[in-house]
Motif scaffolding. Structure first.
Motif, PDB file in Angstrom:
ATOM      1  N   LEU A 183       0.813  -1.210   0.000  1.00 17.20           N
ATOM      2  CA  LEU A 183       0.000   0.000   0.000  1.00 17.20           C
ATOM      3  C   LEU A 183       0.852   1.267   0.000  1.00 17.20           C
ATOM      4  CD1 LEU A 183      -2.755  -1.032   2.582  1.00 17.20           C
ATOM      5  CD2 LEU A 183      -2.969  -0.931   0.095  1.00 17.20           C
ATOM      6  N   GLU A 184       1.903   1.282   0.806  1.00 13.69           N
ATOM      7  CA  GLU A 184       2.748   2.480   0.833  1.00 13.69           C
ATOM      8  C   GLU A 184       3.537   2.617  -0.466  1.00 13.69           C
ATOM      9  OE1 GLU A 184       4.518   4.360   4.055  1.00 13.69           O
ATOM     10  OE2 GLU A 184       3.810   2.911   5.544  1.00 13.69           O
ATOM     11  N   GLY A 185       3.817   1.489  -1.118  1.00 14.35           N
ATOM     12  CA  GLY A 185       4.438   1.560  -2.436  1.00 14.35           C
ATOM     13  C   GLY A 185       3.523   2.255  -3.422  1.00 14.35           C
ATOM     14  N   VAL A 186       2.243   1.917  -3.369  1.00 10.56           N
ATOM     15  CA  VAL A 186       1.268   2.575  -4.242  1.00 10.56           C
ATOM     16  C   VAL A 186       1.185   4.066  -3.911  1.00 10.56           C
ATOM     17  CG1 VAL A 186      -1.176   2.705  -4.844  1.00 10.56           C
ATOM     18  CG2 VAL A 186      -0.068   0.481  -4.614  1.00 10.56           C
ATOM     19  N   ALA A 187       1.218   4.400  -2.632  1.00 12.20           N
ATOM     20  CA  ALA A 187       1.167   5.802  -2.229  1.00 12.20           C
ATOM     21  C   ALA A 187       2.347   6.576  -2.799  1.00 12.20           C
ATOM     22  CB  ALA A 187       1.139   5.917  -0.707  1.00 12.20           C
ATOM     23  N   ALA A 188       3.534   5.986  -2.745  1.00 12.62           N
ATOM     24  CA  ALA A 188       4.721   6.651  -3.293  1.00 12.62           C
ATOM     25  C   ALA A 188       4.587   6.819  -4.808  1.00 12.62           C
ATOM     26  CB  ALA A 188       5.975   5.844  -2.947  1.00 12.62           C
ATOM     27  N   ARG A 189       4.021   5.808  -5.467  1.00 14.75           N
ATOM     28  CA  ARG A 189       3.823   5.903  -6.922  1.00 14.75           C
ATOM     29  C   ARG A 189       2.844   7.022  -7.264  1.00 14.75           C
ATOM     30  NH1 ARG A 189       0.130   2.942 -10.013  1.00 14.75           N
ATOM     31  NH2 ARG A 189       0.057   1.237  -8.498  1.00 14.75           N
ATOM     32  N   PHE A 190       1.732   7.083  -6.540  1.00 14.78           N
ATOM     33  CA  PHE A 190       0.755   8.146  -6.780  1.00 14.78           C
ATOM     34  C   PHE A 190       1.382   9.524  -6.570  1.00 14.78           C
ATOM     35  CE2 PHE A 190      -3.397   5.605  -5.819  1.00 14.78           C
ATOM     36  CZ  PHE A 190      -3.198   4.885  -6.979  1.00 14.78           C
ATOM     37  N   ALA A 191       2.178   9.654  -5.506  1.00 16.95           N
ATOM     38  CA  ALA A 191       2.809  10.944  -5.218  1.00 16.95           C
ATOM     39  C   ALA A 191       3.754  11.348  -6.344  1.00 16.95           C
ATOM     40  CB  ALA A 191       3.564  10.873  -3.895  1.00 16.95           C
ATOM     41  N   ALA A 218      -0.349  11.659   2.264  1.00 18.64           N
ATOM     42  CA  ALA A 218      -1.228  12.796   1.962  1.00 18.64           C
ATOM     43  C   ALA A 218      -1.059  13.237   0.516  1.00 18.64           C
ATOM     44  CB  ALA A 218      -0.924  13.949   2.916  1.00 18.64           C
ATOM     45  N   ALA A 219       0.185  13.199   0.030  1.00 19.07           N
ATOM     46  CA  ALA A 219       0.451  13.613  -1.349  1.00 19.07           C
ATOM     47  C   ALA A 219      -0.174  12.658  -2.354  1.00 19.07           C
ATOM     48  CB  ALA A 219       1.957  13.696  -1.586  1.00 19.07           C
ATOM     49  N   ALA A 220      -0.377  11.407  -1.953  1.00 16.47           N
ATOM     50  CA  ALA A 220      -1.007  10.436  -2.850  1.00 16.47           C
ATOM     51  C   ALA A 220      -2.445  10.840  -3.155  1.00 16.47           C
ATOM     52  CB  ALA A 220      -0.972   9.045  -2.233  1.00 16.47           C
ATOM     53  N   GLY A 221      -3.076  11.548  -2.225  1.00 23.66           N
ATOM     54  CA  GLY A 221      -4.410  12.074  -2.470  1.00 23.66           C
ATOM     55  C   GLY A 221      -5.476  11.024  -2.670  1.00 23.66           C
ATOM     56  N   ASN A 222      -5.398   9.929  -1.892  1.00 21.66           N
ATOM     57  CA  ASN A 222      -6.367   8.846  -2.064  1.00 21.66           C
ATOM     58  C   ASN A 222      -6.891   8.421  -0.700  1.00 21.66           C
ATOM     59  OD1 ASN A 222      -7.326   5.975  -2.325  1.00 21.66           O
ATOM     60  ND2 ASN A 222      -6.840   6.367  -4.476  1.00 21.66           N
ATOM     61  N   ARG A 223      -8.123   8.766  -0.417  1.00 22.77           N
ATOM     62  CA  ARG A 223      -8.702   8.495   0.898  1.00 22.77           C
ATOM     63  C   ARG A 223      -8.791   7.007   1.188  1.00 22.77           C
ATOM     64  NH1 ARG A 223     -14.512  10.839   3.167  1.00 22.77           N
ATOM     65  NH2 ARG A 223     -14.435   9.775   5.209  1.00 22.77           N
ATOM     66  N   ILE A 234      -4.254   1.779   4.910  1.00 18.12           N
ATOM     67  CA  ILE A 234      -2.986   1.809   5.641  1.00 18.12           C
ATOM     68  C   ILE A 234      -3.243   1.987   7.132  1.00 18.12           C
ATOM     69  CG2 ILE A 234      -0.879   3.166   6.016  1.00 18.12           C
ATOM     70  CD1 ILE A 234      -0.776   3.616   2.998  1.00 18.12           C
ATOM     71  N   ARG A 235      -4.250   2.780   7.471  1.00 15.11           N
ATOM     72  CA  ARG A 235      -4.586   2.966   8.883  1.00 15.11           C
ATOM     73  C   ARG A 235      -4.984   1.645   9.523  1.00 15.11           C
ATOM     74  NH1 ARG A 235      -8.330   6.477   8.252  1.00 15.11           N
ATOM     75  NH2 ARG A 235      -6.844   8.187   8.032  1.00 15.11           N
ATOM     76  N   ILE A 236      -5.640   0.786   8.782  1.00 12.93           N
ATOM     77  CA  ILE A 236      -6.003  -0.531   9.303  1.00 12.93           C
ATOM     78  C   ILE A 236      -4.754  -1.335   9.644  1.00 12.93           C
ATOM     79  CG2 ILE A 236      -7.035  -2.758   8.686  1.00 12.93           C
ATOM     80  CD1 ILE A 236      -9.117  -1.182   7.054  1.00 12.93           C
ATOM     81  N   CYS A 237      -3.736  -1.250   8.795  1.00 11.29           N
ATOM     82  CA  CYS A 237      -2.472  -1.950   9.079  1.00 11.29           C
ATOM     83  C   CYS A 237      -1.871  -1.472  10.380  1.00 11.29           C
ATOM     84  CB  CYS A 237      -1.470  -1.731   7.945  1.00 11.29           C
ATOM     85  SG  CYS A 237      -1.929  -2.491   6.386  1.00 11.29           S
ATOM     86  N   HIS A 238      -2.054  -0.199  10.690  1.00 11.71           N
ATOM     87  CA  HIS A 238      -1.491   0.366  11.911  1.00 11.71           C
ATOM     88  C   HIS A 238      -2.223  -0.108  13.156  1.00 11.71           C
ATOM     89  CE1 HIS A 238       0.585   3.982   9.735  1.00 11.71           C
ATOM     90  NE2 HIS A 238       1.007   2.801   9.324  1.00 11.71           N
ATOM     91  N   HIS A 239      -3.339  -0.796  12.979  1.00  8.36           N
ATOM     92  CA  HIS A 239      -4.021  -1.370  14.132  1.00  8.36           C
ATOM     93  C   HIS A 239      -3.199  -2.500  14.736  1.00  8.36           C
ATOM     94  CE1 HIS A 239      -8.229   0.181  12.723  1.00  8.36           C
ATOM     95  NE2 HIS A 239      -7.432   1.133  13.130  1.00  8.36           N
ATOM     96  N   VAL A 240      -2.261  -3.033  13.974  1.00  9.71           N
ATOM     97  CA  VAL A 240      -1.229  -3.909  14.540  1.00  9.71           C
ATOM     98  C   VAL A 240      -0.090  -2.960  14.895  1.00  9.71           C
ATOM     99  CG1 VAL A 240       0.320  -5.861  14.145  1.00  9.71           C
ATOM    100  CG2 VAL A 240      -1.940  -5.821  13.066  1.00  9.71           C
ATOM    101  N   PRO A 241      -0.027  -2.490  16.148  1.00 11.80           N
ATOM    102  CA  PRO A 241       0.818  -1.351  16.491  1.00 11.80           C
ATOM    103  C   PRO A 241       2.261  -1.464  16.060  1.00 11.80           C
ATOM    104  CG  PRO A 241      -0.605  -1.913  18.314  1.00 11.80           C
ATOM    105  CD  PRO A 241      -0.756  -3.004  17.294  1.00 11.80           C
ATOM    106  N   VAL A 242       2.812  -2.668  16.091  1.00  9.52           N
ATOM    107  CA  VAL A 242       4.220  -2.793  15.740  1.00  9.52           C
ATOM    108  C   VAL A 242       4.477  -2.428  14.289  1.00  9.52           C
ATOM    109  CG1 VAL A 242       4.124  -5.203  15.060  1.00  9.52           C
ATOM    110  CG2 VAL A 242       6.226  -4.287  16.032  1.00  9.52           C
TER     111      VAL A 242
END
Length: 250
Positions: free
Chosen positions: A101-109, A159-164, A170-178
């Protein structure tokens, strides 16, 4: 627990406002949990914590509620707050999904270009990281400082990816805190140096409008953190809510 907490954090500065005290307590308890000083399943007692950290129960209660909101703690009536446990497969899955997901975010940015606001945040984060790392070693409190630097970098790119939808996933992934970008407690200086250099390369690819390169660099960045963390947890033979090693994510 008391002894571990005392060794984990500095004494809260006197005269701080309640909100600042709560934030300080939250940081200290989080680092104790994610650094392994507090075991998964262990109950956190408000009275004991307030004595250990030399603060009233009000900021302790606020901190525990906030950490439960982050997913680090579980709450049950008549039992209070306990440290949440995540099995290793769940941690690995969270990192694999986050890397994609973060790879996609970097691509969008990279495709869309960095807005001025996000570019300023990233440049400030990179400069602050460079300054922090120039000494060649960490001092007490430096990891806490870099946690915010690291989080700012990743948050600004997202934020720069501009995709809600992407942000929510990605926020769901952060529910696994580590797997959160704010969790880096077990990193040593050389780990942070490597991940910060990754940030520079990712930023360069985004600025050069090279979307596929930006995506691959980000995927490798997150995957390398997963590899380091799995090795650390496997050696310990225990999988707590997880050392603050992630975002990661550096």
């Amino acid at each position: 627990m008391t002894e571990s907490m005392e060794q984990t954090a500095e004494v809260t500065a006197g005269g701080a406002r309640a909100g600042n005290r709560a934030l300080s307590v939250m940081d200290r308890v989080r680092e104790a949990i994610l650094g392994g000083a507090v075991s998964a399943g262990e109950r956190l007692n408000e009275v004991q914590l307030s004595k250990t950290l030399s603060v009233s129960r009000t900021p302790v209660r606020a901190a525990l509620q906030a950490l439960a909101g982050e997913g680090l703690l579980d709450y049950a009536p008549n039992r209070g707050f306990t440290v949440r446990e995540f099995p290793l497969p769940a941690i690995v899955d969270a990192y694999d999904i986050r890397a994609a997901l973060e790879g996609v975010a970097a691509r969008f940015a990279a495709e869309r270009g960095l807005p001025a606001k996000e570019r300023e945040i990233i440049e400030r984060a990179l400069a602050a990281g460079d300054k922090l790392l120039e000494r060649g070693a960490f001092e007490a409190g430096d990891l806490t400082i870099y946690r915010d630097i690291n989080g700012d970098f990743h948050d600004a790119l997202l934020a720069a990816a501009g995709n809600r939808m992407l942000s929510e996933m990605i926020r769901i992934c952060h529910h696994v805190p580590v797997s959160s970008t704010r969790n880096i407690v077990v990193f040593e200086y050389h780990d942070v140096r490597r991940r910060h250099d990754d940030h520079h390369r990712i930023f360069e690819a985004v600025m050069a409008r090279e979307p596929w390169r930006a995506e691959m660099l980000m995927r490798e960045h997150v995957a390398s953190i997963k590899t380091s963390l799995v090795g650390y947890l496997s050696e310990r033979k225990t999988y707590p809510s997880g050392p603050q090693a992630a975002d990661e994510s550096l």
